[in-house]
Design a protein around this motif. Structure first.
Motif, mmCIF file in Angstrom:
data_model
loop_
_atom_site.group_PDB
_atom_site.id
_atom_site.type_symbol
_atom_site.label_atom_id
_atom_site.label_comp_id
_atom_site.label_asym_id
_atom_site.label_seq_id
_atom_site.Cartn_x
_atom_site.Cartn_y
_atom_site.Cartn_z
ATOM 1 N N SER A 277 40.913 38.573 38.203
ATOM 2 C CA SER A 277 42.070 37.702 38.392
ATOM 3 C C SER A 277 42.502 37.509 39.844
ATOM 4 O O SER A 277 43.225 36.548 40.133
ATOM 5 C CB SER A 277 43.262 38.252 37.584
ATOM 6 O OG SER A 277 42.935 38.343 36.219
ATOM 7 N N LEU A 278 42.116 38.413 40.739
ATOM 8 C CA LEU A 278 42.467 38.219 42.140
ATOM 9 C C LEU A 278 41.445 37.258 42.746
ATOM 10 O O LEU A 278 40.240 37.536 42.715
ATOM 11 C CB LEU A 278 42.443 39.553 42.889
ATOM 12 C CG LEU A 278 42.942 39.518 44.339
ATOM 13 C CD1 LEU A 278 44.444 39.187 44.385
ATOM 14 C CD2 LEU A 278 42.678 40.859 45.037
ATOM 15 N N PRO A 279 41.896 36.112 43.256
ATOM 16 C CA PRO A 279 40.957 35.124 43.807
ATOM 17 C C PRO A 279 40.004 35.736 44.821
ATOM 18 O O PRO A 279 40.377 36.646 45.575
ATOM 19 C CB PRO A 279 41.889 34.088 44.446
ATOM 20 C CG PRO A 279 43.155 34.194 43.652
ATOM 21 C CD PRO A 279 43.304 35.652 43.335
ATOM 22 N N ALA A 280 38.776 35.226 44.844
ATOM 23 C CA ALA A 280 37.735 35.801 45.692
ATOM 24 C C ALA A 280 38.148 35.844 47.155
ATOM 25 O O ALA A 280 37.873 36.820 47.862
ATOM 26 C CB ALA A 280 36.447 35.004 45.521
ATOM 27 N N GLY A 281 38.811 34.793 47.626
ATOM 28 C CA GLY A 281 39.242 34.766 49.023
ATOM 29 C C GLY A 281 40.227 35.877 49.329
ATOM 30 O O GLY A 281 40.173 36.501 50.408
ATOM 31 N N GLN A 282 41.133 36.144 48.397
ATOM 32 C CA GLN A 282 42.107 37.213 48.600
ATOM 33 C C GLN A 282 41.441 38.584 48.504
ATOM 34 O O GLN A 282 41.795 39.504 49.243
ATOM 35 C CB GLN A 282 43.230 37.080 47.577
ATOM 36 C CG GLN A 282 44.054 35.809 47.759
ATOM 37 C CD GLN A 282 45.153 35.660 46.730
ATOM 38 O OE1 GLN A 282 45.301 36.491 45.825
ATOM 39 N NE2 GLN A 282 45.942 34.599 46.855
ATOM 40 N N ARG A 283 40.448 38.717 47.619
ATOM 41 C CA ARG A 283 39.704 39.981 47.563
ATOM 42 C C ARG A 283 39.008 40.248 48.893
ATOM 43 O O ARG A 283 39.020 41.372 49.395
ATOM 44 C CB ARG A 283 38.655 39.947 46.437
ATOM 45 C CG ARG A 283 39.208 40.027 45.043
ATOM 46 C CD ARG A 283 38.146 40.512 44.058
ATOM 47 N NE ARG A 283 36.930 39.720 44.118
ATOM 48 C CZ ARG A 283 36.689 38.654 43.369
ATOM 49 N NH1 ARG A 283 37.615 38.246 42.504
ATOM 50 N NH2 ARG A 283 35.549 38.002 43.453
ATOM 51 N N ARG A 284 38.388 39.213 49.454
ATOM 52 C CA ARG A 284 37.693 39.389 50.736
ATOM 53 C C ARG A 284 38.671 39.721 51.847
ATOM 54 O O ARG A 284 38.383 40.562 52.718
ATOM 55 C CB ARG A 284 36.895 38.134 51.075
ATOM 56 C CG ARG A 284 35.658 37.928 50.197
ATOM 57 C CD ARG A 284 34.750 36.856 50.778
ATOM 58 N NE ARG A 284 35.379 35.541 50.733
ATOM 59 C CZ ARG A 284 35.264 34.689 49.734
ATOM 60 N NH1 ARG A 284 34.543 35.020 48.661
ATOM 61 N NH2 ARG A 284 35.847 33.505 49.777
ATOM 62 N N LEU A 285 39.841 39.074 51.837
ATOM 63 C CA LEU A 285 40.846 39.345 52.861
ATOM 64 C C LEU A 285 41.283 40.800 52.816
ATOM 65 O O LEU A 285 41.291 41.500 53.838
ATOM 66 C CB LEU A 285 42.057 38.430 52.663
ATOM 67 C CG LEU A 285 43.299 38.765 53.518
ATOM 68 C CD1 LEU A 285 42.982 38.563 54.996
ATOM 69 C CD2 LEU A 285 44.487 37.906 53.094
ATOM 70 N N VAL A 286 41.652 41.272 51.634
ATOM 71 C CA VAL A 286 42.115 42.654 51.496
ATOM 72 C C VAL A 286 40.981 43.622 51.835
ATOM 73 O O VAL A 286 41.190 44.641 52.507
ATOM 74 C CB VAL A 286 42.650 42.919 50.079
ATOM 75 C CG1 VAL A 286 43.049 44.382 49.911
ATOM 76 C CG2 VAL A 286 43.847 42.008 49.790
ATOM 77 N N GLY A 287 39.758 43.297 51.395
ATOM 78 C CA GLY A 287 38.621 44.154 51.698
ATOM 79 C C GLY A 287 38.359 44.250 53.186
ATOM 80 O O GLY A 287 38.015 45.324 53.695
ATOM 81 N N ALA A 288 38.548 43.142 53.911
ATOM 82 C CA ALA A 288 38.325 43.150 55.356
ATOM 83 C C ALA A 288 39.401 43.962 56.077
ATOM 84 O O ALA A 288 39.111 44.766 56.972
ATOM 85 C CB ALA A 288 38.300 41.719 55.883
ATOM 86 N N VAL A 289 40.664 43.758 55.682
ATOM 87 C CA VAL A 289 41.774 44.460 56.341
ATOM 88 C C VAL A 289 41.711 45.965 56.062
ATOM 89 O O VAL A 289 41.973 46.788 56.939
ATOM 90 C CB VAL A 289 43.127 43.883 55.866
ATOM 91 C CG1 VAL A 289 44.287 44.721 56.394
ATOM 92 C CG2 VAL A 289 43.278 42.438 56.330
ATOM 93 N N CYS A 290 41.349 46.325 54.844
ATOM 94 C CA CYS A 290 41.397 47.729 54.421
ATOM 95 C C CYS A 290 40.025 48.398 54.390
ATOM 96 O O CYS A 290 39.917 49.561 53.983
ATOM 97 C CB CYS A 290 42.031 47.827 53.030
ATOM 98 S SG CYS A 290 43.699 47.139 52.915
ATOM 99 N N GLY A 291 38.996 47.673 54.834
ATOM 100 C CA GLY A 291 37.632 48.158 54.718
ATOM 101 C C GLY A 291 37.389 49.580 55.197
ATOM 102 O O GLY A 291 36.824 50.403 54.464
ATOM 103 N N PRO A 292 37.789 49.927 56.433
ATOM 104 C CA PRO A 292 37.512 51.290 56.922
ATOM 105 C C PRO A 292 38.117 52.379 56.038
ATOM 106 O O PRO A 292 37.461 53.383 55.742
ATOM 107 C CB PRO A 292 38.134 51.283 58.318
ATOM 108 C CG PRO A 292 38.072 49.851 58.750
ATOM 109 C CD PRO A 292 38.335 49.068 57.501
#
Length: 307
Positions: A277-292
């Protein structure tokens, strides 16, 4: 006392409710909100009564302050604004003698914890206030034997949860819980979780648990948490846990999410709705910000690997 910390929507209320079922444990909910939501707004306790009508909390107030009427709520709010903010954590984490305002603010919480333990007869009091800054403040209270459980959940699941509309039952549906954009929640996820890492480096006992692993085997997780808190459990102490659910008694959470009102059957299931349900663009955004930090906590960056 045991402080449950982490960014909201990470599962701390569930952990608190299950801990509260253990013998010798008194779960208080999010005490950080007691001053406004309970003393000022007289919202409902987890037992369903208004705060002013809850016998447990009225006894706590009598024991701690000779009655809640003797608490200067304006003073507590002023102290909170002066010391209990994420931006104050570097000062709170500094070595040396804590400032007088920090010690004063911590003292209000210490008196509540002590009173709740004596009224309930509990060996362990649990505060699920979550706030990382408050956890740092509590270091200043010399009479609190502070242990912290740092609850972590996949940042993308947290972000999705913050976007949902959730009514606050204590306001009879007139208000909703706060909502954040995925970008905002990602930044908060990083900041709050990093602050608990700093707390551990300052000598406070901190046990990190992943929400997803807790749900996968709540029985084993509770045994580990009880051991961390210094409690000895017997096999029958966990009889409230059933396959796929827990049987809950009435609690006295002062504030928190709607789960604090649950009595009886509480489903225990892994919530991975964010993957769909979380749009792919928002998943990528959160993944990039919180990746480390996601990687540091053992979360895969590819959501499909998290299944």
């Amino acid at each position: 006392m045991l402080f449950l910390g982490g960014l909201g929507r990470s599962g701390t209320t569930l952990v608190e409710r299950l801990l509260g079922e253990l013998p010798g444990v008194c779960a208080l909910g999010e005490v950080v909100h007691l001053w406004q939501r309970d003393l000022r707004d007289d919202e409902r306790c987890g037992c369903g009564e208004r705060f002013s009508a809850c016998a447990f909390w009225q006894q706590v107030g009598k024991h701690a302050f000779d009655g809640w009427a003797n608490v200067d709520v304006d003073r507590v709010h002023a102290l909170r604004d002066a010391v209990e903010r994420t931006r104050h954590i570097p000062r709170l984490a500094a070595s040396g003698t804590p400032a007088a305002d920090v010690r004063e603010y911590a003292g209000y919480y210490s008196r509540i914890y002590t009173a709740a333990a004596e009224i309930s007869g509990a060996r362990l009091v649990v505060d699920s206030s979550k706030h990382s800054a408050l956890a740092h403040v509590l270091r200043a209270a010399g009479d609190i034997d502070l242990k912290v459980v740092h609850v972590v959940r996949d940042a993308r699941g947290v972000a999705y949860s913050w976007t949902k509309r959730v009514a606050r039952p204590e306001t009879d549906g007139a208000q909703e819980m706060t909502r954040y954009s995925p970008g905002r929640s990602a930044l908060l996820w990083n900041a709050h979780n990093a602050a608990f890492g700093l707390l551990a480096r300052r000598g406070v006992p901190v046990r990190r648990i992943r929400y997803e692993e807790f749900l996968a085997d709540p029985r084993a997780a509770l045994i580990r948490l009880a051991d961390f808190a210094g409690l000895t459990l017997h096999p029958t102490d966990l009889d409230f846990l059933r396959p796929g659910h827990a049987d809950l008694r009435v609690g006295h959470s002062a504030a928190g999410n709607p789960m604090r009102f649950t009595v009886g059957r509480l489903p225990l299931r892994h919530d991975d709705a964010w993957m769909r349900s979380l749009p792919a663009g928002q998943r990528r955004l959160v993944g990039a910000v919180c990746g480390p930090m996601l990687r540091a906590y053992g979360y895969p960056l590819n959501p499909q690997e998290a299944r």
